[in-house]
Design a protein around this motif. Structure first.
Motif, PDB file in Angstrom:
ATOM      1  N   SER A   1      36.967  35.262  38.897  1.00  0.00           N
ATOM      2  CA  SER A   1      35.901  36.250  38.818  1.00  0.00           C
ATOM      3  C   SER A   1      34.701  35.659  38.091  1.00  0.00           C
ATOM      4  O   SER A   1      34.843  34.742  37.284  1.00  0.00           O
ATOM      5  N   CYS A   2      33.545  36.200  38.413  1.00  0.00           N
ATOM      6  CA  CYS A   2      32.287  35.794  37.780  1.00  0.00           C
ATOM      7  C   CYS A   2      31.533  37.064  37.417  1.00  0.00           C
ATOM      8  O   CYS A   2      31.076  37.782  38.314  1.00  0.00           O
ATOM      9  N   ALA A   3      31.428  37.335  36.131  1.00  0.00           N
ATOM     10  CA  ALA A   3      30.694  38.495  35.661  1.00  0.00           C
ATOM     11  C   ALA A   3      29.294  38.062  35.251  1.00  0.00           C
ATOM     12  O   ALA A   3      29.139  37.153  34.432  1.00  0.00           O
ATOM     13  N   ALA A   4      28.295  38.714  35.830  1.00  0.00           N
ATOM     14  CA  ALA A   4      26.903  38.339  35.579  1.00  0.00           C
ATOM     15  C   ALA A   4      26.189  39.453  34.831  1.00  0.00           C
ATOM     16  O   ALA A   4      26.430  40.640  35.077  1.00  0.00           O
TER      17      ALA A   4
ATOM     18  N   MET B   1      31.378  38.825  41.008  1.00  0.00           N
ATOM     19  CA  MET B   1      31.711  38.109  42.231  1.00  0.00           C
ATOM     20  C   MET B   1      33.118  37.548  42.066  1.00  0.00           C
ATOM     21  O   MET B   1      33.530  37.215  40.940  1.00  0.00           O
ATOM     22  N   TYR B   2      33.826  37.420  43.179  1.00  0.00           N
ATOM     23  CA  TYR B   2      35.206  36.937  43.148  1.00  0.00           C
ATOM     24  C   TYR B   2      35.377  35.749  44.087  1.00  0.00           C
ATOM     25  O   TYR B   2      34.635  35.588  45.054  1.00  0.00           O
ATOM     26  N   LEU B   3      36.387  34.943  43.784  1.00  0.00           N
ATOM     27  CA  LEU B   3      36.777  33.843  44.665  1.00  0.00           C
ATOM     28  C   LEU B   3      38.291  33.888  44.803  1.00  0.00           C
ATOM     29  O   LEU B   3      39.014  33.575  43.847  1.00  0.00           O
ATOM     30  N   GLN B   4      38.763  34.322  45.963  1.00  0.00           N
ATOM     31  CA  GLN B   4      40.187  34.312  46.260  1.00  0.00           C
ATOM     32  C   GLN B   4      40.529  32.959  46.869  1.00  0.00           C
ATOM     33  O   GLN B   4      39.976  32.587  47.903  1.00  0.00           O
TER      34      GLN B   4
END
Length: 113
Positions: free
Chosen positions: A21-24, A78-81
C-alpha cells in the motif's frame, strides 16, 4: 506537507503473494497519476506500473499478468497486488507521482526459497 508512506513488504517464497500500500498526503491524490517503482540492489530504480485517476493502468513487461495496481481515492491510497512472485522481484518498492515528489522510505520485498 507532501508525504508518501509505503507498507506491506516482507519475505515470501517464489510463487507467493504480497499486497503493498501507498498512503499519500499533501497532494491532490484523486487527480494524480500514481506509480509504483522498485530498486533492486545494484540496479537503477525502475517503473513497475502506474494508474490514472480514473483507474487505467500500465505495467512493465516484467510484471504484466502478475501484478495489479489499484487505488482508493477516498483513502488517498494506492495498492500493488503482487502474485506469482519471483526472486527477481526482490527490491525496495516505492510510490510516486511522475517522479515529482520526495521519495518515501519504501518497503522491502524479498522473494527467496
Amino acid at each position: 506537507q507532501v508525504r508518501l508512506v509505503e507498507a506491506g513488504g516482507g519475505s515470501v517464497q517464489p510463487g507467493g503473494s504480497l499486497r503493498l500500500s501507498c498512503a499519500a498526503s499533501g497532494i491532490p491524490f484523486s487527480l494524480s497519476v500514481m506509480g509504483w517503482y522498485r530498486q533492486a540492489p545494484g540496479k537503477e530504480r525502475e517503473l513497475v506500473g502506474n494508474i490514472t485517476p480514473g483507474g487505467r493502468t500500465n505495467y512493465a513487461d516484467s510484471v504484466k499478468g502478475r501484478f495489479t495496481i489499484s487505488r482508493d481515492n477516498a483513502k488517498n491510497t494506492m495498492y500493488l497486488q503482487m502474485n506469482s512472485l519471483k526472486p527477481e522481484d526482490t527490491a525496495v518498492y516505492y510510490c510516486n507521482r511522475n517522479l515529482q515528489l520526495p521519495w518515501g522510505q519504501g518497503t522491502q520485498v524479498t522473494v527467496s526459497s
